[in-house]
Design a protein around this motif. Sequence first.
Motif, PDB file in Angstrom:
ATOM      1  N   ILE A  91      -4.443  10.065  -1.178  1.00  0.00           N
ATOM      2  CA  ILE A  91      -4.674   8.946  -2.092  1.00  0.00           C
ATOM      3  C   ILE A  91      -3.954   7.724  -1.559  1.00  0.00           C
ATOM      4  CG2 ILE A  91      -2.701   9.633  -3.565  1.00  0.00           C
ATOM      5  CD1 ILE A  91      -4.225   8.519  -5.976  1.00  0.00           C
ATOM      6  N   GLU A  92      -4.624   6.579  -1.656  1.00  0.00           N
ATOM      7  CA  GLU A  92      -3.935   5.330  -1.292  1.00  0.00           C
ATOM      8  C   GLU A  92      -4.029   4.343  -2.439  1.00  0.00           C
ATOM      9  OE1 GLU A  92      -3.431   3.853   2.624  1.00  0.00           O
ATOM     10  OE2 GLU A  92      -4.368   1.945   2.105  1.00  0.00           O
ATOM     11  N   LEU A  93      -2.868   3.828  -2.816  1.00  0.00           N
ATOM     12  CA  LEU A  93      -2.809   2.743  -3.796  1.00  0.00           C
ATOM     13  C   LEU A  93      -2.640   1.433  -3.048  1.00  0.00           C
ATOM     14  CD1 LEU A  93      -0.126   4.173  -6.304  1.00  0.00           C
ATOM     15  CD2 LEU A  93      -2.566   4.698  -6.136  1.00  0.00           C
ATOM     16  N   GLY A  94      -3.353   0.424  -3.481  1.00  0.00           N
ATOM     17  CA  GLY A  94      -3.136  -0.934  -2.952  1.00  0.00           C
ATOM     18  C   GLY A  94      -2.750  -1.804  -4.137  1.00  0.00           C
ATOM     19  N   LEU A  95      -1.552  -2.339  -4.113  1.00  0.00           N
ATOM     20  CA  LEU A  95      -1.003  -2.966  -5.319  1.00  0.00           C
ATOM     21  C   LEU A  95      -0.740  -4.455  -5.115  1.00  0.00           C
ATOM     22  CD1 LEU A  95       1.611  -0.176  -6.006  1.00  0.00           C
ATOM     23  CD2 LEU A  95      -0.578  -0.453  -7.156  1.00  0.00           C
ATOM     24  N   PRO A  96      -0.904  -5.211  -6.187  1.00  0.00           N
ATOM     25  CA  PRO A  96      -0.539  -6.630  -6.110  1.00  0.00           C
ATOM     26  C   PRO A  96       0.985  -6.774  -6.131  1.00  0.00           C
ATOM     27  CG  PRO A  96      -1.263  -6.069  -8.330  1.00  0.00           C
ATOM     28  CD  PRO A  96      -1.454  -4.847  -7.499  1.00  0.00           C
ATOM     29  N   ALA A  97       1.440  -7.957  -5.763  1.00  0.00           N
ATOM     30  CA  ALA A  97       2.878  -8.236  -5.788  1.00  0.00           C
ATOM     31  C   ALA A  97       3.417  -8.027  -7.201  1.00  0.00           C
ATOM     32  CB  ALA A  97       3.126  -9.674  -5.330  1.00  0.00           C
ATOM     33  N   GLY A  98       4.654  -7.594  -7.274  1.00  0.00           N
ATOM     34  CA  GLY A  98       5.296  -7.462  -8.575  1.00  0.00           C
ATOM     35  C   GLY A  98       5.213  -6.062  -9.140  1.00  0.00           C
ATOM     36  N   LEU A  99       4.344  -5.226  -8.567  1.00  0.00           N
ATOM     37  CA  LEU A  99       4.267  -3.846  -9.045  1.00  0.00           C
ATOM     38  C   LEU A  99       5.047  -2.966  -8.071  1.00  0.00           C
ATOM     39  CD1 LEU A  99       0.611  -3.378 -10.292  1.00  0.00           C
ATOM     40  CD2 LEU A  99       2.677  -3.875 -11.581  1.00  0.00           C
ATOM     41  N   ASP A 100       5.767  -2.037  -8.634  1.00  0.00           N
ATOM     42  CA  ASP A 100       6.597  -1.167  -7.824  1.00  0.00           C
ATOM     43  C   ASP A 100       5.825   0.120  -7.513  1.00  0.00           C
ATOM     44  OD1 ASP A 100       8.399   0.496  -6.684  1.00  0.00           O
ATOM     45  OD2 ASP A 100       9.867   0.416  -8.316  1.00  0.00           O
ATOM     46  N   THR A 154       6.937   7.117   2.722  1.00  0.00           N
ATOM     47  CA  THR A 154       7.916   6.088   2.358  1.00  0.00           C
ATOM     48  C   THR A 154       8.049   5.028   3.448  1.00  0.00           C
ATOM     49  OG1 THR A 154       9.666   7.508   3.232  1.00  0.00           O
ATOM     50  CG2 THR A 154       9.248   7.606   0.859  1.00  0.00           C
ATOM     51  N   SER A 155       7.193   5.118   4.454  1.00  0.00           N
ATOM     52  CA  SER A 155       7.174   4.081   5.487  1.00  0.00           C
ATOM     53  C   SER A 155       5.746   3.922   5.985  1.00  0.00           C
ATOM     54  CB  SER A 155       8.073   4.485   6.662  1.00  0.00           C
ATOM     55  OG  SER A 155       7.501   5.588   7.343  1.00  0.00           O
ATOM     56  N   GLY A 156       5.507   2.812   6.662  1.00  0.00           N
ATOM     57  CA  GLY A 156       4.191   2.588   7.238  1.00  0.00           C
ATOM     58  C   GLY A 156       3.855   3.679   8.238  1.00  0.00           C
ATOM     59  N   GLN A 157       4.883   4.143   8.938  1.00  0.00           N
ATOM     60  CA  GLN A 157       4.659   5.179   9.945  1.00  0.00           C
ATOM     61  C   GLN A 157       4.232   6.490   9.278  1.00  0.00           C
ATOM     62  OE1 GLN A 157       8.142   6.013  12.315  1.00  0.00           O
ATOM     63  NE2 GLN A 157       7.027   7.553  13.505  1.00  0.00           N
ATOM     64  N   GLN A 158       4.915   6.836   8.197  1.00  0.00           N
ATOM     65  CA  GLN A 158       4.540   8.067   7.477  1.00  0.00           C
ATOM     66  C   GLN A 158       3.123   7.957   6.910  1.00  0.00           C
ATOM     67  OE1 GLN A 158       7.384   9.217   4.530  1.00  0.00           O
ATOM     68  NE2 GLN A 158       8.868   9.979   6.038  1.00  0.00           N
ATOM     69  N   ALA A 167       0.868  -1.177   0.000  1.00  0.00           N
ATOM     70  CA  ALA A 167       0.000   0.000   0.000  1.00  0.00           C
ATOM     71  C   ALA A 167       0.900   1.221   0.000  1.00  0.00           C
ATOM     72  CB  ALA A 167      -0.890  -0.004   1.231  1.00  0.00           C
ATOM     73  N   LEU A 168       0.476   2.227  -0.723  1.00  0.00           N
ATOM     74  CA  LEU A 168       1.277   3.441  -0.810  1.00  0.00           C
ATOM     75  C   LEU A 168       0.345   4.630  -0.634  1.00  0.00           C
ATOM     76  CD1 LEU A 168       4.371   3.393  -1.556  1.00  0.00           C
ATOM     77  CD2 LEU A 168       3.668   4.660  -3.577  1.00  0.00           C
TER      78      LEU A 168
END
Lengths: 470, 470
Positions: free
Chosen positions: B285-294, B319-323, B222-223
């Motif tokens: 905004i939050e992206l939730g991505l499958p494995a293999g995607l950067d 850039t971190s879960g905390q952020q 997740a980003l």
Amino acid sequence: MLNAADDAFLATLGAKLPHGTLRPVDARYLTEPRGRWHGLGAAVALPRTTAEVATIVAACNDARVGLVAWGGGTGLVGGQLQPSGPAPLILSLERMTATRGLYPTEAVLTVEAGAILSDVQSRAAEAGFLFPLSLASEGSARIGGLLACNAGGLNVLRYGNARDLVLGVEAVMADGTVFNGLKRLRKDNTGYDLRHLLIGSEGTLGIITAASLRLFPRPATALTALLVTPSPDTALRLLTLSQNLLPGMISAFELIHRTGFDFLAETMPQITCPLPEVPEWSILIELGLPAGLDGETLMATLYGEADEAGLVTDGVIATSGQQSAQLWQIREMIPEANRHIGAVSSHDISLPLSAIPDFIAKAPAELARIDRFRVNCFGHLGDGNLHYNVFPERGHKASEHEAQRDAVKTAIHDLVDSMGGSVSAEHGIGRLKVKDLETYGDPAKLAAMRAIKTALDPNGILNPGAVLRA
Amino acid sequence: MLNAADDAFLATLGAKLPHGTLRPVDARYLTEPRGRWHGLGAAVALPRTTAEVATIVAACNDARVGLVAWGGGTGLVGGQLQPSGPAPLILSLERMTATRGLYPTEAVLTVEAGAILSDVQSRAAEAGFLFPLSLASEGSARIGGLLACNAGGLNVLRYGNARDLVLGVEAVMADGTVFNGLKRLRKDNTGYDLRHLLIGSEGTLGIITAASLRLFPRPATALTALLVTPSPDTALRLLTLSQNLLPGMISAFELIHRTGFDFLAETMPQITCPLPEVPEWSILIELGLPAGLDGETLMATLYGEADEAGLVTDGVIATSGQQSAQLWQIREMIPEANRHIGAVSSHDISLPLSAIPDFIAKAPAELARIDRFRVNCFGHLGDGNLHYNVFPERGHKASEHEAQRDAVKTAIHDLVDSMGGSVSAEHGIGRLKVKDLETYGDPAKLAAMRAIKTALDPNGILNPGAVLRA
């Protein structure tokens, strides 16, 4: 009791409508694809506006005349024609096909209910979008009928059933009032969801006249493969693996049994299996990917992992649009091959996904108690939806099994029901399955349905005898 | 007319139930989060089985005693308490929290309706899945109440509203019969969709006792980012761009206005804006991505394209879960800051996406006709769902505007209605918005709702006065 749409009724109604709205009934409104029933109809009404639909429905309600809505005539359960009783008025929205609005920012297309599905797909494509509802009859099925039946089809796994593609509907209720529910909202918790009640009610609770449809981004690339899998169980595990690896990117996951290839070879020999050996079980999988993802790499990864887990033993990956079309042709021509062979009984069933291997293992024993048959078991495995169709052995005809048809149907439906499945996955109840609904339907649900029907259509004018016994 | 749940009624009912099922009413069942109403209740029933629920409902129906279902008590529109009339029986399913079944192959979890949402999320997570329903009150809201209200929340953009996460429900109807609709089918076209009718009916048509819920693969990564955008219009265009670039991977798209940051600074100064300047408009905004995607590459691509199109002017990418948690804290604490400031009027509205910029431009002029206010406009932009909340100017109190509250509400709701929006996007009607539904609801829909209510609950025992006037 209903009255027939007699000359006096038609003359009075005709005077309230533009000339040419009421017409004599053409034969096409009175037949259905499987040729099981012949319909009745005193006239066909071809309105051009929602107001005209309202006038027609109100007149039928006042005079207690049945009204049978006819979409594209492609339904497989006899929902579009009334074979007995007082002659109804037939209603076709084929002159209401307009786009009411296209909203690119919202990814919404509002169309009238008479629009043909393939035209709606084209309108979406022209605007750069995908309207994902897709099924064999898309060249003639109309939006109103598709929503009335909550159509399924090929892309349900990824995009949902027809009802999931609808943000709002406009409909004429049984008393002729218009439900202005054509909202384009993603969230709207203002009371009971009349939209979802009308969708799937098969023209028995109201006449859908327009709908606001959800559009989706077109996948940048599509990749098709035919994968050989050892069993229904491994096919299911392949589904799980695919969805975990590529969540939201599996557009189709179709099960094909060897019998499908056999029937194609028997009836359409030009369509051949692209594999060295005809597989007992195979999966037609389609990935729809956004830009930036490399489909061939992803498919190779999927194949590699599936191979390692023993879920695939061979496969063909289409490397061109033409090859992809050839793979799809196999799947799409199987129903046609079935028609050539001639089924004893066809079953549009669904099961909890985990029950499918067990069902496929058990059903042949049930059939064997009745006679010797061939089974073509294929369909939308990703949705738990099998078309489990029973055929005579080679050299025999369906007509030889005519007397066994009910026993076959009951054997399959009993087994499906005992496993928590549905005896109508995507085709609906129509008139074909009214008794099945009574047999297998939950009694509390049936009681609620009857109460709702009486509440919303107290005179019982809307599609009399469909879904619920008149 | 209903009867109060008097001592004789309670004694008779209590004798049919295990000892301790009927209890005196604790104060928590009679209050609601905004403190607007105080509820009535003769006793609270705490059944442990569906059969006990059925006994309770049947007894209420026979004696014409009102029954108010109470979930987690978190509803914001007074659907969970009855402030006047004959004292009802309160029904809580808090002792029915079991998992009825977990089906990994199917990605389905069947739970009883008393299960708390965060527990259901945990059960799904333990099995390797995501149950995506997520909202502020998830630590106390229960599945039955969430479905009764068709809850929305943070992940609707990607996974849909609560109704879209449900394959089947079990429910007790008003006469005490049990609807055994706990199917786990992706396709089931056997009659009217009672599931969708019960979901969103706020306990007025039946009592949901269990549900089969859809689970989803957990995104591998997740980003989160906070992006500064010039205006609501560019925010919408950023949404379109994001969905085209990353279809099905946008988990959240939340609009934040400068006022949100101001209120946080005023009431919770420890929560600060991570940007050099507090932005007028920003998007979480939050992206939730499958494995293999950067994720970082994709976010950088999105940012680059958005920058080029003039849709973003600055941003912070976690850039971190905390952020990421820090960014989410901003969004999640805004409602709390709102409560500290004290709203004159809060509006849970939705609009067609393309109408949002126009609405945000026009609403202040409507308010200015009444008085001087501050507005905190934030919410689930991806769903067209704004929480458009009106506050007094700094140094003033909401109580000074008490006499203007109705005028404020009417001004906002009139504007929303004129633009094809909804005056209740995700909170429901409850008792707070019964009049709004009468004012803004489609007359044909209201007539249908009343007919359905009478058909399914002829004695009017279920949640009397909620959604529809008793």
